[in-house]
Design a protein around this motif. Structure first.
Motif, PDB file in Angstrom:
ATOM      1  N   UNK A 224       0.960  -1.120   0.025  1.00 13.82           N
ATOM      2  CA  UNK A 224       0.069   0.068  -0.120  1.00 13.82           C
ATOM      3  C   UNK A 224       0.808   1.183   0.229  1.00 13.82           C
ATOM      4  N   UNK A 225       0.665   1.976  -1.189  1.00 13.75           N
ATOM      5  CA  UNK A 225       1.739   3.267  -1.371  1.00 13.75           C
ATOM      6  C   UNK A 225       0.917   4.406  -1.505  1.00 13.75           C
ATOM      7  N   UNK A 226       1.535   5.392  -1.183  1.00 13.93           N
ATOM      8  CA  UNK A 226       1.069   7.000  -1.741  1.00 13.93           C
ATOM      9  C   UNK A 226       1.698   7.374  -2.835  1.00 13.93           C
ATOM     10  N   UNK A 227       3.156   6.962  -3.238  1.00 10.17           N
ATOM     11  CA  UNK A 227       3.642   7.043  -4.372  1.00 10.17           C
ATOM     12  C   UNK A 227       4.686   6.083  -4.475  1.00 10.17           C
ATOM     13  N   UNK A 228       5.673   5.880  -5.540  1.00 12.04           N
ATOM     14  CA  UNK A 228       6.626   5.229  -5.652  1.00 12.04           C
ATOM     15  C   UNK A 228       7.794   5.653  -6.228  1.00 12.04           C
ATOM     16  N   UNK A 229       8.965   5.791  -5.548  1.00 10.81           N
ATOM     17  CA  UNK A 229      10.068   6.448  -5.820  1.00 10.81           C
ATOM     18  C   UNK A 229      10.677   5.898  -7.121  1.00 10.81           C
ATOM     19  N   UNK A 230      11.105   6.664  -8.375  1.00 12.97           N
ATOM     20  CA  UNK A 230      11.592   6.499  -9.443  1.00 12.97           C
ATOM     21  C   UNK A 230      10.608   6.072 -10.539  1.00 12.97           C
ATOM     22  N   UNK A 231       9.256   6.324 -10.017  1.00 16.54           N
ATOM     23  CA  UNK A 231       7.927   5.893 -10.875  1.00 16.54           C
ATOM     24  C   UNK A 231       7.126   7.365 -10.784  1.00 16.54           C
ATOM     25  N   UNK A 232       6.734   7.807 -11.875  1.00 16.19           N
ATOM     26  CA  UNK A 232       5.879   9.171 -11.869  1.00 16.19           C
ATOM     27  C   UNK A 232       4.260   8.399 -11.503  1.00 16.19           C
ATOM     28  N   UNK A 233       4.381   7.869 -10.520  1.00 13.70           N
ATOM     29  CA  UNK A 233       2.805   7.303 -10.262  1.00 13.70           C
ATOM     30  C   UNK A 233       2.288   7.740  -8.645  1.00 13.70           C
ATOM     31  N   UNK A 234       1.250   8.205  -8.775  1.00 10.54           N
ATOM     32  CA  UNK A 234       0.456   8.687  -7.511  1.00 10.54           C
ATOM     33  C   UNK A 234      -0.730   8.272  -7.714  1.00 10.54           C
ATOM     34  N   UNK A 235      -1.320   8.139  -6.577  1.00 14.74           N
ATOM     35  CA  UNK A 235      -2.669   7.605  -6.281  1.00 14.74           C
ATOM     36  C   UNK A 235      -3.881   8.057  -7.443  1.00 14.74           C
ATOM     37  N   UNK A 236      -4.809   7.355  -7.959  1.00 12.22           N
ATOM     38  CA  UNK A 236      -5.787   7.303  -9.080  1.00 12.22           C
ATOM     39  C   UNK A 236      -6.778   8.338  -8.380  1.00 12.22           C
ATOM     40  N   UNK A 237      -7.415   7.840  -7.259  1.00 16.39           N
ATOM     41  CA  UNK A 237      -8.567   8.313  -6.570  1.00 16.39           C
ATOM     42  C   UNK A 237      -8.842   9.890  -6.786  1.00 16.39           C
ATOM     43  N   UNK A 238      -7.651  10.349  -6.708  1.00 14.56           N
ATOM     44  CA  UNK A 238      -7.767  12.027  -6.329  1.00 14.56           C
ATOM     45  C   UNK A 238      -6.818  12.509  -7.452  1.00 14.56           C
ATOM     46  N   UNK A 239      -6.931  11.997  -8.575  1.00 15.03           N
ATOM     47  CA  UNK A 239      -6.035  12.337  -9.846  1.00 15.03           C
ATOM     48  C   UNK A 239      -6.500  13.670 -10.201  1.00 15.03           C
ATOM     49  N   UNK A 240      -5.944  14.712 -10.413  1.00 12.76           N
ATOM     50  CA  UNK A 240      -6.312  16.069 -10.693  1.00 12.76           C
ATOM     51  C   UNK A 240      -7.218  16.680  -9.820  1.00 12.76           C
ATOM     52  N   UNK A 241      -7.148  16.312  -8.553  1.00 10.84           N
ATOM     53  CA  UNK A 241      -7.880  16.746  -7.665  1.00 10.84           C
ATOM     54  C   UNK A 241      -6.846  17.193  -6.521  1.00 10.84           C
ATOM     55  N   UNK A 242      -7.343  17.949  -5.459  1.00  8.52           N
ATOM     56  CA  UNK A 242      -6.564  18.354  -4.284  1.00  8.52           C
ATOM     57  C   UNK A 242      -6.567  17.031  -3.513  1.00  8.52           C
ATOM     58  N   UNK A 243      -5.480  16.368  -3.045  1.00  2.00           N
ATOM     59  CA  UNK A 243      -5.573  15.042  -2.470  1.00  2.00           C
ATOM     60  C   UNK A 243      -5.775  15.513  -0.635  1.00  2.00           C
ATOM     61  N   UNK A 244      -6.163  14.464  -0.150  1.00  2.73           N
ATOM     62  CA  UNK A 244      -6.733  14.852   1.434  1.00  2.73           C
ATOM     63  C   UNK A 244      -5.727  14.321   2.499  1.00  2.73           C
ATOM     64  N   UNK A 245      -4.494  13.535   1.804  1.00  3.67           N
ATOM     65  CA  UNK A 245      -3.514  13.234   2.627  1.00  3.67           C
ATOM     66  C   UNK A 245      -3.537  11.778   3.053  1.00  3.67           C
TER      67      UNK A 245
END
Length: 474
Positions: A224-245
């Motif tokens: 379970x990750x918030x982001x992965x180092x070396x890869x430009x991937x972050x959570x999809x649920x809030x993609x393009x939105x302000x993330x709630x942390x």
């Protein structure tokens, strides 16, 4: 009230108070005596257009997905809701108004899912949304399918409804489908604790992982990750939105792994309840590994309550060139008994600097659609493209077809064409009375909160070309 109503329109509404019950709080208007027994029996008029006969079941499916309200075909002696065509009009009584049954009219130009939902929500007991007061539990819903548009009952002297927030002036009156708060009101009215066809959703924001379990042979696996180092991937649920942390996704790394290393992510046990034993699995994945790395999707079908291992069946496999962006994927399932969905990521033969990521999983007892995902559509629009062509698809009964997206004069037009296929000799031509629905998919991560635009067209053997101005979108 969040909308300012012109004086003459307010007068119009006041004249209706004598013959209709208007709500004071919330958009539902009926008491227990005016609610329907579930499932609601219905009978469709023989005069209903063939296109509407196909659109109505699609609207029913949205009620089943978003609420506990269901419908069943009834007989003349027992029906409590009757579809009867009245040419050029769309209307319904509000709530159950007659113990012996009542008419709900879907006119010739009313064969759209949002219009059908609007009228059926009236019959179930919901009123127009602009007639409600805002409460903490039910905020004013500009996106309600029950809200009239800015020009409702116009007399050609300008808008009859003006939103206090100007940017929402063109939002009110949408006829795509019921909004999140429409569904909340309906579920509150019918005391729903679950829905008919929805099975599960997981965005991995909770540490419980939605009761999913992880396993791997070598002690590593899905993380379970918030982001992965070396890869430009972050959570999809809030993609393009302000993330709630607190937004997370699941990731399996194939970097520095041996060929054949694998890990599994298994859902909780799900039990189908509908007679039609079909389920649709939807999820978003991000492939950043090597093209030889596969993602296998299995179902584990359990024979009885004592069976904890079940029988695994491979339903789909994703092997492709890494895209390095989130992609929506559908898998049609056919479990007859309680089952689990198993995601198995495996290390392939090539060198990898990434892996597979998963997010926003939805499972429902519905059929999966055919998806044409256009990458960077805004970039395509800005580049001045003229037309794009979809991959070729087969319909459920064997017809092969493709779609074309055409840009002309600041409008987008979708056209569909039949092409030769492997089953042509066994099919009926010229493809009579087949309905095809084009949907612009709302990619809300939760399937029950989506509001997708769609339009349906039914083939007529006496015509050679079909057109709907509603398929043209600015």
């Amino acid at each position: 009230c969040e909308c300012e109503l012109k004086d003459w329109f307010m007068w119009f509404m006041r004249t209706q108070i004598c013959i209709m019950t208007w709500p004071r709080l919330g958009s539902s208007t009926v008491g227990n005596q005016s609610r329907w027994d579930i499932p609601v029996p219905y009978e469709r008029s023989v005069n209903l257009s063939k296109n509407s006969k196909g659109v109505i079941p699609r609207a029913f499916e949205q009620f089943r997905l978003k609420s506990c309200v269901d419908f069943k075909p009834g007989q003349q002696k027992s029906f409590t809701s009757l579809w009867r065509v009245v040419k050029g009009t769309c209307w319904s009584y509000i709530g159950r108004s007659s113990p012996g049954g009542q008419t709900l009219s879907i006119g010739e130009r009313c064969g759209r899912k949002g219009i059908v939902e609007h009228q059926f929500l009236h019959a179930l007991g919901l009123n127009h949304d602009e007639n409600v007061f805002t409460t903490q539990e039910s905020p004013y819903d500009y996106y309600s399918v029950m809200h009239l548009d800015k020009n409702a009952f116009k007399n050609f002297n300008g808008p009859t409804i003006i939103t206090k927030s100007p940017e929402l002036q063109d939002v009110i009156g949408q006829l795509m489908e019921m909004s999140e708060y429409d569904a909340i009101e309906l579920n509150k009215l019918y005391k729903c604790n679950s829905s008919v066809s929805f099975l599960d959703h997981c965005s991995f924001d909770e540490e419980s992982l939605c009761e999913m379990s992880v396993s791997s042979a070598a002690g590593y696996g899905w993380q379970r990750e918030k982001s992965v180092s070396g890869i430009n991937v972050t959570d999809h649920t809030y993609l393009g939105k302000e993330q709630n942390g607190t937004s997370f996704f699941m990731h399996f790394s194939t970097e520095r792994r041996n060929e054949g290393d694998a890990a599994r992510l298994e859902s909780k046990t799900l039990t189908p309840t509908r007679d039609c034993k079909v389920q649709c699995l939807q999820f978003y994945y991000y492939h950043s590994g090597h093209e030889s790395d596969p993602l296998n999707i299995w179902i584990r079908e359990l024979q009885n309550q004592a069976d904890s291992t079940g029988a695994l069946r491979l339903m789909d496999q994703i092997t492709e060139t890494p895209g390095n962006y989130w992609k929506l994927h559908h898998v049609q399932l056919n479990a007859n008994k309680s089952f689990q969905v198993v995601f198995e990521a495996r290390k392939g033969a090539g060198n990898s600097n990434g892996g597979f990521s998963l997010d926003d999983i939805n499972i429902s007892e519905t059929e999966c659609p055919l998806i044409w995902q256009i990458r960077d559509i805004e970039k395509e629009l800005n580049s001045g493209f003229r037309e794009l062509y979809s991959p070729l698809y087969y319909s459920s009964d064997g017809y092969r077809f493709g779609a074309r997206l055409l840009e002309s004069r600041n409008q987008l037009t979708i056209s569909l064409s039949l092409v030769s296929g492997a089953c042509d000799e066994q099919l009926q031509w010229p493809c009579p009375w087949r309905q095809i629905t084009v949907q612009i998919l709302d990619q809300n991560p939760h399937i029950q909160k989506r509001m997708s635009f769609e339009q349906s067209v039914t083939t007529d053997p006496d015509l050679t070309r079909y057109a709907s101005r509603d398929l043209c979108t600015k």
